[in-house]
Design an enzyme around this catalytic site. Sequence first.
Site, PDB file in Angstrom:
ATOM      1  N   ASP A  62       0.843  -1.189   0.000  1.00  0.00           N
ATOM      2  CA  ASP A  62       0.000   0.000   0.000  1.00  0.00           C
ATOM      3  C   ASP A  62       0.882   1.244   0.000  1.00  0.00           C
ATOM      4  O   ASP A  62       1.952   1.235  -0.610  1.00  0.00           O
ATOM      5  CB  ASP A  62      -0.948  -0.024   1.210  1.00  0.00           C
ATOM      6  CG  ASP A  62      -2.290   0.619   0.918  1.00  0.00           C
ATOM      7  OD1 ASP A  62      -2.347   1.864   0.873  1.00  0.00           O
ATOM      8  OD2 ASP A  62      -3.277  -0.115   0.729  1.00  0.00           O
TER       9      ASP A  62
ATOM     10  N   HIS B 200      -3.891   6.085   3.296  1.00  0.00           N
ATOM     11  CA  HIS B 200      -4.612   4.869   2.928  1.00  0.00           C
ATOM     12  C   HIS B 200      -3.982   3.623   3.534  1.00  0.00           C
ATOM     13  O   HIS B 200      -4.677   2.766   4.097  1.00  0.00           O
ATOM     14  CB  HIS B 200      -4.671   4.748   1.407  1.00  0.00           C
ATOM     15  CG  HIS B 200      -5.555   3.650   0.922  1.00  0.00           C
ATOM     16  ND1 HIS B 200      -5.083   2.380   0.658  1.00  0.00           N
ATOM     17  CD2 HIS B 200      -6.878   3.625   0.643  1.00  0.00           C
ATOM     18  CE1 HIS B 200      -6.080   1.616   0.245  1.00  0.00           C
ATOM     19  NE2 HIS B 200      -7.175   2.343   0.216  1.00  0.00           N
TER      20      HIS B 200
ATOM     21  N   SER C 150     -11.528  -1.302  -0.591  1.00  0.00           N
ATOM     22  CA  SER C 150     -10.243  -1.293   0.110  1.00  0.00           C
ATOM     23  C   SER C 150     -10.369  -1.930   1.485  1.00  0.00           C
ATOM     24  O   SER C 150      -9.642  -2.872   1.828  1.00  0.00           O
ATOM     25  CB  SER C 150      -9.715   0.137   0.249  1.00  0.00           C
ATOM     26  OG  SER C 150      -9.296   0.659  -0.973  1.00  0.00           O
TER      27      SER C 150
END
Length: 505
Positions: free
Chosen positions: A230, A280, A450
Amino acid sequence: MRKNVFYFLLLFFAVISCNREGIQNEAADIEVNQRDPLTVREINAGINQSIKTRGSFKWSQSTDHFLWSAIFRGNKVASIGFGTSEKDFDRSLSPDNGKIQNEILSIIQQYEGKEKGRILLGADQYLNQIDVNIEKQETIVALRRLKTLRYLEPADYQYFKNEGALNTGGAAKSSSSGSSGCGFDSEALSSADYTTVSPNAKAPWSFYKHNITNAWNYSTGAGITIGLIDTGVSPEQTLLGSSFNNGASSGRTISKVGVHVDSVWPWSTGFDGPNDQCGHGTSMASTMAAPRNNQGLPVGVAYNANLIAYRAATNVVLDGYHEQNGVKIAFTELANNTAVKIISMSMGHIFSVGKIEDGVRYAYSKGKLIFCAGGTSTSFTNFAGVIFPAWMPETQAITGVKEGTSNQKCDVCHSGGEIDFTYQMEKASGNSVPVLSYYNGQTKYVGGSSVATASTAGIAALVWSKNPSWTRDQVLNKMRQSASYYPNPDANYGYGNINVLNAVQ
């Protein structure tokens, strides 16, 4: 005797003359195709049309001129995968890889008229894959004639960056602006969205929908290592750092690795570290493995699992050389880490990237169980189905659904025939899943496919921890058997929601 020699020499020079003429004609045929490159508007329009009419876009199906135009518009950098067959991607299993690579480079040198040092940008140490500099269309034509070429693609054509500029009518903007999955905000949690569990952690509402809290009586993820690909993990969040062992979480480790180069130029080198500069990755790490803490903050699904978090990209849209290269590196390094059982990536693209495909296949060949996000819509991708690499057979594609359903996708989620599992992450109120914020002591909500993907990776860790001697396929079969649509998967939502208690009993 002299007469025979004379005729032999005459024949020899005639053959040489014909061969030269053939080579010159071949070169002339290639040069005839040389034209001005297409504009980014024309290239993006062609990609979009293919996705809308065929459901997908592949560089291998494009014309030589279209492919060359995209390479030209993408800093003149191309990615090449080579081998004797489509499955010949592993250098260690490919005895002819050096010979084939040199043949390819020789052809490029021949048509580009440059030294090898000015052509080869990088050669992967594990994969039959190289990045090269190409300027001329005739080089593309010559390379595509090779039987040892698995793929030839632009390595730095930034579709989303160009699409953003075309849609806004302004200068091209980085894909980190807009719908990139980034954000450093913190939010107070509604008391309706969690339940406090000992020693003082917040268990998200979605955990109860999947029977995760009851499953903790049988498994907490201990002994299992998850690899997260990520944007990195926040250095500000101590529960994903120095306090990773807190409360009921103990005896485990978290590692942070950076394989991303922060530069617009493909030839730049030097990783920029493991720290999340988007937010994120921090949310995904929290979702799957945040400690069952005593600080009144959200807990992760597998709160006793180990975590290795890779900063491989700037944001969730894998658009550009360094992001795609970083993801490839992360997959190969996690593949070679024997401690890693599970890999989770909640990022992707709307069309395939050869070097990432190779990385995924390499990890799969090493026995890793791979989870990828099925897709979360941006203003540019709402026409796409399941995104790459989630559609690959080597991955498990995950999407998010609304509370109390297994076949009603969340408002921004994608669905399709490649989906394997679903996860409830959107309430009727519109709230999603509570997680740790980027900043210490704070919280936020995170949604889309996600969080569904990271949660499902955590579920897999619980199942594997309960059965540490199992193979990847045994873990996967147990997850399927414990899901809502087993044994007949839904056409667009796979096996549906997993009852985690059943999966660990």
